[in-house]
Each structure stands twice: as structure tokens, then as C-alpha cells.
Design a protein around this motif. Structure first.
Motif, short mmCIF file in Angstrom:
data_model
loop_
_atom_site.label_atom_id
_atom_site.label_comp_id
_atom_site.label_asym_id
_atom_site.label_seq_id
_atom_site.Cartn_x
_atom_site.Cartn_y
_atom_site.Cartn_z
N ALA A 10 13.83 37.98 32.54
CA ALA A 10 14.74 38.13 31.40
C ALA A 10 14.28 37.24 30.26
N TRP A 64 22.18 40.00 27.64
CA TRP A 64 22.65 41.38 27.60
C TRP A 64 23.08 41.71 26.18
N ASP A 65 22.56 42.80 25.62
CA ASP A 65 22.84 43.14 24.22
C ASP A 65 23.85 44.27 24.07
N SER A 118 21.35 46.67 27.50
CA SER A 118 20.40 46.24 28.53
C SER A 118 20.06 44.78 28.32
N VAL A 119 19.30 44.22 29.26
CA VAL A 119 18.77 42.87 29.15
C VAL A 119 17.29 42.98 28.82
N GLY A 140 25.39 37.04 29.28
CA GLY A 140 25.93 38.39 29.30
C GLY A 140 26.81 38.62 30.50
N ASP A 175 27.05 41.78 33.38
CA ASP A 175 25.97 42.72 33.09
C ASP A 175 24.60 42.07 33.26
N PHE A 176 24.49 40.81 32.84
CA PHE A 176 23.21 40.10 32.99
C PHE A 176 22.89 39.87 34.46
N ALA A 191 21.56 42.79 36.17
CA ALA A 191 20.31 43.32 35.62
C ALA A 191 19.09 42.57 36.15
N THR A 197 25.00 49.91 36.89
CA THR A 197 23.75 49.24 36.55
C THR A 197 22.52 50.11 36.82
#
Length: 308
Positions: free
Chosen positions: A43, A47-48, A51-52, A103, A106-107, A110, A279
Motif C-alpha cells: 500500500a 483508501w480513496d 481502492s487502495v 481508510g 476498507d484499507f 485491501a 472487497t
């Protein structure tokens, strides 16, 4: 005060000097996996919303998980000595973050994280740092429970030497068994590990339509939530690696939403106790190179978000 022991990451002659990592004296290694000629996603940002951002690095990928037997440690206290050692060895930080700055949920899903019980990640308190040095790239995931700290160290290098000192016993992780969705087992696993696979669910092929059931896992999960109205659950869909990432994320999210809808409409679980997301293929629990692994990766998990 925590006493540290020196631990050497052996490098081949190509890489010159070995990287010395000091582990706490009360740390024990629970997993070691060494995979030659593998691609690893590091990474490079948070997280945007979609996605990361990742940097793909090829080489020998070696992952260790350590448990630090010490209550009351903060994740910063666990991380700081490792960061100092990386700085001292000339490593440049690629990206570093904590929980929501990363994030959050979500992060975490990922990035590559070893399965519990080897590695446990508190979704409300974890840290990540990735750094690159003269010979390799290192990524650390730090988290804790009330009783222990957890450290995952992944090293990516071009050599095929094992990460650990040859005198140290190797503990090889295997594909985790999907938890049997019994009424007694599901709540215990959920609260002990923070998540549980609802392994008896069945969907139409390539579809988000949930089969008619009944499914024992949903009975157990709904009973647990109705008996514990202070608990909140995230339903997280996962897929194998067939197809595009965008399409798989959409499918996994739709399947998680189907489970959410079933729990609300058929079992009376309040909507406020549930959320759903997906995910795609970013969090496998097995290799996508085999049919058995792909089947295991196609799943919906219940993730415990809060207990208060």
C-alpha cells in the motif's frame, strides 16, 4: 519496560548485510510463510473511496506473524521500536498510517493480512507501515487485543533465503477452515477473532441472488444480534480472482447486501445493526491457483464492528 531480543533476517550474499530486527523478549512467532517468485501489493496511500493505491513488487515474499504477550500496550508503543530500527538500517518509508487515516475497514481488507488466530486486527486500532531498503521492501501491520499485541512482518526481496534464522523453528500457516455455522460456535468465533465466514451460504452461479435456505449461519447470526442489540456487524463479500477487480467488488458487495436484506426481512434483525460491503478478490484466504482455493475465497464474512 519491554526487553527486546535481537532477531536477524538473513539475506543472500547478493544483498550484503543482514537486516537486524529486535523482537520483544515476550514475543512468540505463530506463523512463517516463505513463497518464492511471488507478486506482493504494498500500500502506498489510503483508501480513496474506490481502492487502495498499491505498488506491485515481485520477488521472494516471506511473511511472519508474532504475538507479544503483554496487556496494555498501545499500537504506537508496539510500532515505534520497529520504525526506529528501519530508520537506523537506512529504510525509506513508503507509506505509514493508522486506522481511519488508512481508510479503516476498507484499507484493512485491501491489504494482505494473515488469517486469525495467527494475526488479529482490531478494525478500530491498527497501524501500517511500508518501507524500502537497499535489498528489500518491508511491510508491517500492527494491532492488538486486550491481552496481546500482534505484528505481521512481510519482506519482499529477490533472494530465496528464508526470512527467519535457520535455528528458529518454522511454523507454517495453512488454509484456515471455514467455521461451522452452528449456533454455539458462531458467536464464540465472532467475538474471539472478530470475524466469521458464513460458509453455508449458496448463491446462484455468477449472481448475487441468495438461495432460499434456510441457512444455519444466518439463524445463528440473527439470534446473536437480536440477543445483543449493542452489537453491530459488517457483512463483507469476497470473490475469487476470476474477472476484473471492479466487477468482482460489485458482485461481492451485492452478495453481502443480499445477506443483509435476508437478515432484516426474514429474521427481523434491525437495519441499524448491519452494514454491507465487498472487497472482490483483494482478501483471499487461500490460493486462487486451485479450484478448492477459489471456492474458499468465494464467501461472505460477518465482521464484528462494536461490542458497546
Amino acid at each position: 519496560m519491554i526487553r527486546f531480543l535481537s532477531f536477524v533476517l538473513l539475506c543472500s550474499p547478493t544483498f550484503g548485510l543482514a537486516l537486524t530486527i529486535d523482537m520483544p523478549a515476550n514475543a512468540s512467532r505463530t506463523a512463517l510463510v516463505d513463497t518464492p517468485l511471488q507478486s506482493f501489493n504494498v500500500a502506498t496511500g489510503p483508501w480513496d473511496g474506490q481502492s487502495v493505491p498499491m505498488q506491485i513488487i515481485d520477488g521472494t515474499v516471506t511473511t511472519e506473524v508474532w504475538t507479544i504477550d503483554a496487556a496494555g500496550l498501545t499500537t504506537l508503543q508496539i510500532l515505534s521500536p520497529f520504525r526506529q530500527q528501519l530508520d537506523a538500517e537506512g529504510y525509506d518509508v513508503i507509506y505509514e498510517c493508522r486506522t481511519e487515516d488508512c481508510g479503516g475497514f476498507d484499507f484493512r481488507f485491501a491489504i494482505d493480512v494473515a488469517a486469525p488466530p495467527d494475526m488479529r486486527v482490531d478494525l478500530g486500532d491498527f497501524r501500517y507501515i511500508a518501507a524500502t531498503g537497499p535489498s528489500d521492501t518491508v511491510a508491517l501491520v500492527i494491532s492488538k487485543t486486550a491481552a496481546a499485541g500482534f505484528v505481521q512482518i512481510t519482506r519482499v526481496g529477490a533472494d530465496e533465503a528464508p526470512l527467519a534464522d535457520a535455528t528458529t523453528e518454522t511454523v507454517q500457516s495453512v488454509m484456515p477452515e471455514l467455521v461451522a455455522p452452528t449456533e454455539e460456535g458462531l458467536p464464540a468465533v465472532l467475538e474471539n477473532t472478530g470475524h466469521v465466514a458464513l460458509s453455508d451460504l449458496r448463491f446462484e452461479s455468477g449472481s448475487s441472488t441468495l438461495g432460499p435456505g434456510p441457512f444455519e449461519s444466518l439463524v445463528a447470526l440473527s439470534d446473536y444480534l437480536l440477543q445483543n442489540p449493542d452489537r453491530r456487524i459488517a457483512l463483507v463479500g469476497h470473490t475469487d480472482s476470476s474477472g476484473s477487480l471492479e466487477g468482482n467488488i460489485a458482485l461481492s458487495r451485492q452478495r453481502a447486501t443480499s445477506v443483509q436484506t435476508r437478515l432484516i426481512e426474514a429474521y427481523g434483525v434491525p437495519a441499524t445493526q448491519l452494514e454491507a460491503d465487498g472487497t472482490g478478490y483483494l482478501a483471499p484466504i487461500a490460493s486462487n491457483l486451485t479450484s478448492e482455493g477459489r471456492e474458499a475465497n468465494r464467501r461472505v464474512e460477518a465482521v464484528l464492528l462494536s461490542t458497546e
